[in-house]
Design a protein around this motif. Structure first.
Motif, short mmCIF file in Angstrom:
data_model
loop_
_atom_site.label_atom_id
_atom_site.label_comp_id
_atom_site.label_asym_id
_atom_site.label_seq_id
_atom_site.Cartn_x
_atom_site.Cartn_y
_atom_site.Cartn_z
N GLY A 58 0.82 -1.20 0.00
CA GLY A 58 0.00 0.00 0.00
C GLY A 58 0.85 1.25 0.00
N ARG A 59 0.72 2.06 1.03
CA ARG A 59 1.46 3.32 1.11
C ARG A 59 2.86 3.14 1.68
N PHE A 60 3.20 1.95 2.06
CA PHE A 60 4.48 1.68 2.72
C PHE A 60 5.44 0.96 1.77
N THR A 61 6.68 1.45 1.71
CA THR A 61 7.71 0.82 0.90
C THR A 61 8.94 0.61 1.76
N ALA A 62 9.46 -0.61 1.73
CA ALA A 62 10.66 -0.92 2.50
C ALA A 62 11.79 -1.28 1.54
N GLN A 63 12.99 -0.85 1.89
CA GLN A 63 14.17 -1.14 1.08
C GLN A 63 15.29 -1.64 1.98
N LEU A 64 16.11 -2.49 1.40
CA LEU A 64 17.28 -3.02 2.11
C LEU A 64 18.50 -2.78 1.23
N LEU A 73 12.27 2.79 5.42
CA LEU A 73 10.82 2.68 5.35
C LEU A 73 10.28 4.01 4.86
N LEU A 74 9.52 3.97 3.80
CA LEU A 74 8.91 5.16 3.22
C LEU A 74 7.40 5.07 3.41
#
Lengths: 110, 114
Positions: A58-64, A73-74
């Motif tokens: 949804g509105r949340f994007t996680a990157q590693l 976390l965006l």
């Protein structure tokens, strides 16, 4: 140096804003990564896992970024209900060594 | 569908008193954990139990003991409470395996030692 470091904040943002949190970890052998959400005086709850390829919910994007050993976390289009503390969590060895960051506090205001 | 249930929710102890924090999960998870959370710090592992019949020390075990009574229940005992043990205690169980897993936490016990 802490094993998992987060900016404690608080981040104060208006509704509808985009906000990003970063987290760094010290052990390059860390295997799994997560973001948990903790509301005031409540227990932590799993928000999302973090994968090397990046993932969105949804509105949340996680990157590693394994090379730089950080996780992000965006949150887009922030809602009042997003106000909480966000915990960065890093695990090693199949989950039996889990390290929690101290958390980043987010306040979303109308 | 209770998940992880902790009792009590609040407790005030005098220095030197003992108490047991109770935790039970109804999700048939093998692994259970006790954490403490202090202001400005991440959750710190006190003890864990990878399966029924086993317990192991975590990062901050001093002053605590645990019992894995059966698959469902994992209790934490403070034999002689100290002010440094004032904290919020969370019990958790772990679901999943390998790279897909997570914790389900109880609602916490707020303990004050005076």
């Amino acid at each position: 140096r802490k094993e998992v470091e987060q900016d404690p904040g608080p981040f104060n943002v208006p509704e509808g804003a985009t906000v990003a949190f970063n987290c760094t970890y010290s052990n390059s052998a860390s295997q799994s990564f997560f973001w948990y959400r903790q509301d005031c005086r409540k227990e932590p709850k799993l928000l999302m896992s973090v994968y090397s390829s990046g993932n969105e919910d949804g509105r949340f994007t996680a990157q590693l970024n394994r090379a730089s050993q950080y996780i992000s976390l965006l949150i887009r289009d922030s809602k009042l209900s997003d106000s909480a503390t966000y915990l960065c969590v890093v695990t090693e060895g199949g989950g039996f060594k889990t390290i929690f960051g101290a958390g980043t506090r987010l306040f979303v205001k109308a | 569908n209770a998940g992880v249930t902790q009792t009590p929710k609040f407790q005030v102890l005098k220095t030197g008193q003992s108490m047991t924090l109770q935790c039970a999960q109804d999700m048939n998870h093998n692994s259970m954990y006790w954490y403490r959370q202090d202001p400005g710090m991440g959750l710190r592992l006190i003890y864990y139990s990878a399966s029924e019949g086993t317990t192991d020390k975590g990062e901050v075990p001093n002053g605590y003991n645990v019992s894995r009574l059966n698959k469902r229940e994992f209790s934490l005992r403070l034999e002689s409470a100290a002010p440094s043990q004032t904290s919020v205690y969370f019990c958790a169980s772990m679901w999943g395996a390998r790279t897909t897993y997570g914790y389900t936490f109880g609602s916490g016990t707020r303990l004050t030692v005076v």
